[in-house]
Motif scaffolding. Structure first.
Motif, PDB file in Angstrom:
ATOM      1  N   ALA A  41      -0.296   1.506  66.302  1.00 16.10           N
ATOM      2  CA  ALA A  41      -1.347   1.799  65.321  1.00 16.10           C
ATOM      3  C   ALA A  41      -0.920   1.356  63.924  1.00 16.10           C
ATOM      4  O   ALA A  41      -1.726   0.797  63.176  1.00 16.10           O
ATOM      5  CB  ALA A  41      -1.673   3.289  65.329  1.00 16.10           C
ATOM      6  N   ARG A  42       0.350   1.586  63.571  1.00 20.01           N
ATOM      7  CA  ARG A  42       0.833   1.133  62.260  1.00 20.01           C
ATOM      8  C   ARG A  42       0.785  -0.379  62.152  1.00 20.01           C
ATOM      9  O   ARG A  42       0.376  -0.933  61.126  1.00 20.01           O
ATOM     10  CB  ARG A  42       2.259   1.630  62.022  1.00 20.01           C
ATOM     11  N   LEU A  43       1.184  -1.063  63.215  1.00 19.56           N
ATOM     12  CA  LEU A  43       1.163  -2.521  63.226  1.00 19.56           C
ATOM     13  C   LEU A  43      -0.265  -3.046  63.106  1.00 19.56           C
ATOM     14  O   LEU A  43      -0.537  -3.977  62.339  1.00 19.56           O
ATOM     15  CB  LEU A  43       1.818  -3.042  64.511  1.00 19.56           C
ATOM     16  N   GLU A  44      -1.182  -2.441  63.837  1.00 18.52           N
ATOM     17  CA  GLU A  44      -2.591  -2.854  63.774  1.00 18.52           C
ATOM     18  C   GLU A  44      -3.165  -2.599  62.383  1.00 18.52           C
ATOM     19  O   GLU A  44      -3.936  -3.415  61.865  1.00 18.52           O
ATOM     20  CB  GLU A  44      -3.393  -2.093  64.834  1.00 18.52           C
ATOM     21  N   LEU A  45      -2.787  -1.477  61.771  1.00 18.36           N
ATOM     22  CA  LEU A  45      -3.254  -1.181  60.416  1.00 18.36           C
ATOM     23  C   LEU A  45      -2.719  -2.217  59.425  1.00 18.36           C
ATOM     24  O   LEU A  45      -3.456  -2.684  58.556  1.00 18.36           O
ATOM     25  CB  LEU A  45      -2.824   0.222  59.998  1.00 18.36           C
ATOM     26  N   ARG A  46      -1.441  -2.592  59.557  1.00 24.47           N
ATOM     27  CA  ARG A  46      -0.877  -3.625  58.681  1.00 24.47           C
ATOM     28  C   ARG A  46      -1.597  -4.951  58.861  1.00 24.47           C
ATOM     29  O   ARG A  46      -1.883  -5.650  57.892  1.00 24.47           O
ATOM     30  CB  ARG A  46       0.611  -3.814  58.967  1.00 24.47           C
ATOM     31  N   ARG A  47      -1.891  -5.321  60.100  1.00 26.01           N
ATOM     32  CA  ARG A  47      -2.626  -6.564  60.355  1.00 26.01           C
ATOM     33  C   ARG A  47      -4.009  -6.524  59.725  1.00 26.01           C
ATOM     34  O   ARG A  47      -4.464  -7.499  59.135  1.00 26.01           O
ATOM     35  CB  ARG A  47      -2.771  -6.798  61.862  1.00 26.01           C
ATOM     36  N   HIS A  48      -4.683  -5.385  59.885  1.00 28.56           N
ATOM     37  CA  HIS A  48      -6.027  -5.239  59.315  1.00 28.56           C
ATOM     38  C   HIS A  48      -5.987  -5.331  57.789  1.00 28.56           C
ATOM     39  O   HIS A  48      -6.818  -6.003  57.178  1.00 28.56           O
ATOM     40  CB  HIS A  48      -6.639  -3.910  59.756  1.00 28.56           C
ATOM     41  N   GLU A  49      -5.025  -4.640  57.173  1.00 28.37           N
ATOM     42  CA  GLU A  49      -4.917  -4.693  55.712  1.00 28.37           C
ATOM     43  C   GLU A  49      -4.603  -6.102  55.232  1.00 28.37           C
ATOM     44  O   GLU A  49      -5.146  -6.559  54.225  1.00 28.37           O
ATOM     45  CB  GLU A  49      -3.848  -3.712  55.229  1.00 28.37           C
ATOM     46  N   ALA A  50      -3.737  -6.822  55.945  1.00 31.55           N
ATOM     47  CA  ALA A  50      -3.423  -8.204  55.579  1.00 31.55           C
ATOM     48  C   ALA A  50      -4.654  -9.090  55.727  1.00 31.55           C
ATOM     49  O   ALA A  50      -4.918  -9.963  54.882  1.00 31.55           O
ATOM     50  CB  ALA A  50      -2.288  -8.738  56.440  1.00 31.55           C
ATOM     51  N   PHE A  51      -5.437  -8.861  56.776  1.00 31.53           N
ATOM     52  CA  PHE A  51      -6.659  -9.630  56.983  1.00 31.53           C
ATOM     53  C   PHE A  51      -7.656  -9.385  55.847  1.00 31.53           C
ATOM     54  O   PHE A  51      -8.240 -10.327  55.303  1.00 31.53           O
ATOM     55  CB  PHE A  51      -7.275  -9.247  58.334  1.00 31.53           C
ATOM     56  N   ILE A  52      -7.834  -8.124  55.469  1.00 32.64           N
ATOM     57  CA  ILE A  52      -8.761  -7.779  54.382  1.00 32.64           C
ATOM     58  C   ILE A  52      -8.264  -8.374  53.065  1.00 32.64           C
ATOM     59  O   ILE A  52      -9.047  -8.925  52.285  1.00 32.64           O
ATOM     60  CB  ILE A  52      -8.933  -6.250  54.273  1.00 32.64           C
ATOM     61  N   ASP A  53      -6.970  -8.299  52.796  1.00 32.44           N
ATOM     62  CA  ASP A  53      -6.412  -8.894  51.589  1.00 32.44           C
ATOM     63  C   ASP A  53      -6.637 -10.400  51.568  1.00 32.44           C
ATOM     64  O   ASP A  53      -6.960 -10.976  50.528  1.00 32.44           O
ATOM     65  CB  ASP A  53      -4.918  -8.594  51.459  1.00 32.44           C
TER      66      ASP A  53
END
Length: 74
Positions: free
Chosen positions: A39-51
C-alpha cells in the motif's frame, strides 16, 4: 471469532499459546506487513504520477494563450 478470542479472557484461564497459534500469528503479521508495504509503494507511485501530471500541466497555459496565428504552409 470475537467470542473465541474473548472467551479465555472472560473465564480467566490463561493458557500458553500453542505452536500452531504462534505460527498463525507470525503468518498473519507477515501478511499484514506485506500488504502495508504494498500500500505504501502504491501510494508513492500514485503521488509520483500526480506530481508528474501537475508538472506537465504547469506550462500548458503558455501554449494555449498564444494570440499569434500559427504559420501556414503555402
Amino acid at each position: 471469532m470475537i467470542t473465541a478470542l474473548f472467551s479465555s479472557a472472560l473465564f480467566g484461564s490463561p493458557e500458553k499459546p500453542s505452536k500452531l497459534s504462534q505460527i498463525a500469528t507470525r503468518v498473519f503479521s507477515a501478511v499484514v506487513e506485506s500488504r502495508a508495504r504494498s500500500a505504501r509503494l502504491e501510494l508513492r507511485r500514485h503521488e509520483a504520477f500526480i506530481d508528474d501530471l501537475n508538472r506537465r500541466q504547469d506550462h500548458s497555459a503558455l501554449f494555449l494563450d498564444q494570440s499569434e496565428l500559427l504559420p501556414a504552409k503555402i
